[in-house]
Design a protein around this motif. Structure first.
Motif, PDB file in Angstrom:
ATOM      1  N   SER A 239       3.679   3.724   4.901  1.00  0.00           N
ATOM      2  CA  SER A 239       3.599   2.908   5.972  1.00  0.00           C
ATOM      3  C   SER A 239       2.221   2.652   6.856  1.00  0.00           C
ATOM      4  O   SER A 239       1.882   3.004   5.214  1.00  0.00           O
ATOM      5  CB  SER A 239       3.874   3.368   7.673  1.00  0.00           C
ATOM      6  N   ALA A 240       2.001   1.578   7.180  1.00  0.00           N
ATOM      7  CA  ALA A 240       0.607   1.362   7.584  1.00  0.00           C
ATOM      8  C   ALA A 240      -0.357   2.396   8.567  1.00  0.00           C
ATOM      9  O   ALA A 240      -1.626   2.488   8.262  1.00  0.00           O
ATOM     10  CB  ALA A 240       0.423   0.367   8.709  1.00  0.00           C
ATOM     11  N   ALA A 241       0.446   3.244   8.969  1.00  0.00           N
ATOM     12  CA  ALA A 241      -0.592   4.198  10.363  1.00  0.00           C
ATOM     13  C   ALA A 241      -1.608   4.954   9.206  1.00  0.00           C
ATOM     14  O   ALA A 241      -2.177   4.685  10.463  1.00  0.00           O
ATOM     15  CB  ALA A 241       1.161   5.070  10.698  1.00  0.00           C
ATOM     16  N   LYS A 242      -1.327   5.726   8.171  1.00  0.00           N
ATOM     17  CA  LYS A 242      -2.268   6.395   7.711  1.00  0.00           C
ATOM     18  C   LYS A 242      -3.385   5.620   6.368  1.00  0.00           C
ATOM     19  O   LYS A 242      -3.917   5.948   7.120  1.00  0.00           O
ATOM     20  CB  LYS A 242      -1.903   7.555   6.867  1.00  0.00           C
ATOM     21  N   THR A 243      -2.979   4.250   6.583  1.00  0.00           N
ATOM     22  CA  THR A 243      -3.774   4.250   5.645  1.00  0.00           C
ATOM     23  C   THR A 243      -4.211   3.100   6.133  1.00  0.00           C
ATOM     24  O   THR A 243      -5.547   2.462   5.060  1.00  0.00           O
ATOM     25  CB  THR A 243      -2.499   2.513   4.572  1.00  0.00           C
ATOM     26  N   TRP A 249       0.961   1.650  16.002  1.00  0.00           N
ATOM     27  CA  TRP A 249       2.136   0.732  15.601  1.00  0.00           C
ATOM     28  C   TRP A 249       3.201   0.946  15.077  1.00  0.00           C
ATOM     29  O   TRP A 249       4.102  -0.193  15.657  1.00  0.00           O
ATOM     30  CB  TRP A 249       0.952  -0.107  14.291  1.00  0.00           C
ATOM     31  N   LYS A 250       3.119   2.034  14.397  1.00  0.00           N
ATOM     32  CA  LYS A 250       4.409   2.777  14.297  1.00  0.00           C
ATOM     33  C   LYS A 250       5.474   0.881  13.283  1.00  0.00           C
ATOM     34  O   LYS A 250       6.129   0.957  13.437  1.00  0.00           O
ATOM     35  CB  LYS A 250       5.352   2.596  14.637  1.00  0.00           C
ATOM     36  N   ILE A 251       4.370   0.994  11.754  1.00  0.00           N
ATOM     37  CA  ILE A 251       5.507  -0.076  11.511  1.00  0.00           C
ATOM     38  C   ILE A 251       5.037   0.668   9.735  1.00  0.00           C
ATOM     39  O   ILE A 251       4.623   0.850   9.356  1.00  0.00           O
ATOM     40  CB  ILE A 251       4.137  -0.946  10.967  1.00  0.00           C
ATOM     41  N   GLY A 252       5.986   1.066   9.660  1.00  0.00           N
ATOM     42  CA  GLY A 252       6.156   1.532   8.286  1.00  0.00           C
ATOM     43  C   GLY A 252       7.566   1.025   7.196  1.00  0.00           C
ATOM     44  O   GLY A 252       7.868  -0.186   7.432  1.00  0.00           O
ATOM     45  N   TRP A 253       7.865   1.298   5.828  1.00  0.00           N
ATOM     46  CA  TRP A 253       8.502   1.098   5.524  1.00  0.00           C
ATOM     47  C   TRP A 253       9.704   1.712   4.345  1.00  0.00           C
ATOM     48  O   TRP A 253       9.215   3.134   3.954  1.00  0.00           O
ATOM     49  CB  TRP A 253       8.258  -0.560   4.311  1.00  0.00           C
ATOM     50  N   ALA A 254      10.983   1.195   4.265  1.00  0.00           N
ATOM     51  CA  ALA A 254      11.514   1.856   2.632  1.00  0.00           C
ATOM     52  C   ALA A 254      11.829   0.605   1.829  1.00  0.00           C
ATOM     53  O   ALA A 254      12.133   0.030   2.245  1.00  0.00           O
ATOM     54  CB  ALA A 254      13.299   2.517   3.602  1.00  0.00           C
TER      55      ALA A 254
END
Length: 397
Positions: A239-243, A249-254
């Motif tokens: 995800s973008a959260a920690k990076t 924002w809650k933008i992640g991915w699989a």
């Protein structure tokens, strides 16, 4: 008349009753009540790269405020695939093998709901992030756990115990490296053993790699999917959260092969459908242009880890190594305490600092009840004040 709170609880399905509240909500509430510094919850208190934020602002102003495509905006899926290719040499079709989710947590839940049948077993390594257990329960699956084992001042994966825990009903293995809450980064031998076991027993692997950029002391992150035989059986979550310091924002991915991503999408589209339209082009920009910012943040976090670890040692804790993430774990027994839950509940009021007991992330509570987790992803002035308060811990508790 029945107590209303008991009545409400009774209406919750049995498998979800243990997850009605989280330790993060409890410790944050105590921190607010007592004006404590919150080193319990893992969110930074500074923003991500300014250009990324500006892209989001422009997107809102330009009308990017409606439903994005169900799989995520093409620009973001392309950026995710390009980033994986550039850093790891792993190639994914952004149209069929990348799925944008509402944070990594949704990606994890959707993977379990979409790929695991009720009655299947899912194998977790404990301590495990709390959403794993809740997601397994929502899928109607059975949770089995194998603990990390202490090795010197850190932890390692017990490969023999992991192998012994697999049964004919095991469907999926959940891997988390860099590991929350311990900060353990699996070495090449541990990853090779996981890959060998997964291939031998035909297991799916859900690999939570949200802290992939946050590894310290010259270590490197190796994606599980990069190992022999693993690309076709692994769903990788990040995800973008920690990076990029945008947990809100809650933008992640699989990411994974189409056959698996189709299953994740089948569940995800009936959970949130889509999310964060104006944030998606901003994250695409960040993945493409902000790697120098990430490298600088990683160096800063390593310094903060060293600062907080040293302060905890000076305060009387036995501090364990953290090779990555936002977190460092500490043993409270040298201070004369053994119950991490009661210790953490009293800490905000008595000392003015909040932490989280590691025992809430495990099934075998007694074995872990002496450890607490502190987050170091805070501004220097906040950490300095937390350090000052922690130095008086022996007098206050």
């Amino acid at each position: 008349m029945a107590d209303s709170s008991n009545s409400r609880q009774a209406r919750t399905v049995a498998r979800l009753r243990p997850f009605a509240s989280t330790i993060f909500a409890e410790m944050t509430s105590l921190a607010v009540e007592h004006g404590a510094i919150n080193l319990g919850q893992g969110f930074p208190d500074t923003d991500g790269p300014s250009e990324m934020l500006e892209v989001a602002r422009r997107a809102i102003a330009d009308g990017v405020n409606q439903y994005p495509p169900g799989s995520g905006m093409p620009a973001l899926r392309t950026a995710i695939a390009a980033d994986r290719s550039a850093r790891y040499g792993l190639h994914h079709d952004p149209d069929t093998e990348v799925l944008v989710t509402v944070g990594a947590t949704e990606a994890i839940s959707a993977a379990l709901l979409g790929l695991v049948e009720p009655g299947d077993e899912v194998l977790l390594t404990e301590p495990y992030y709390d959403s794993y257990a809740a997601s397994v329960a929502m899928a109607g699956a059975t949770r089995r756990t194998v603990p990390l084992t202490r090795s010197g001042s850190g932890f390692v994966l017990d490969v023999d115990a992991l192998r012994s825990a697999v049964t004919d009903r095991t469907r999926m293995l959940v891997v988390n490296t860099p590991h929350n809450p311990t900060g353990t980064v699996y070495d090449d031998d541990a990853l090779a053993a996981i890959a060998e076991l997964a291939c031998e027993r035909d297991l799916l692997v859900l690999s939570d790699e949200v802290y992939e950029h946050l590894v310290f002391d010259g270590r490197h992150h190796t994606p599980v999917a990069s190992l022999p035989g693993m690309a076709e059986r692994t769903i990788t979550v990040s995800s973008a959260a920690k990076t990029f310091n945008v947990t809100g924002w809650k933008i992640g991915w699989a990411i994974g092969p189409r056959a698996l991503i189709d299953g994740v999408r089948a569940a995800k589209q009936f959970m949130t459908f889509v999310g964060g339209a104006p944030f998606q082009p901003a994250v695409a920009h960040a993945l493409t242009h902000e790697q120098p910012w990430v490298a600088s943040m990683r160096e800063d976090l390593q310094r903060k880890r060293t600062l907080l670890s040293g302060a905890l040692v000076e305060a009387g804790f036995d501090v364990l190594d953290s090779a990555g993430t936002y977190f460092v774990c500490a043993d409270i027994t040298p201070l004369g305490f053994r119950d991490g839950v009661s210790f953490c509940r009293s800490l905000p009021e008595k000392v003015g600092v909040a932490a989280v007991p590691v025992s809430v992330f495990v099934d075998d509570t007694p074995a872990w009840n002496h450890l607490v987790r502190f987050a170091f992803c805070k501004r220097d002035d906040v950490l300095a004040e937390a350090v000052r308060r922690l130095h008086g811990i022996g007098e206050e508790l």
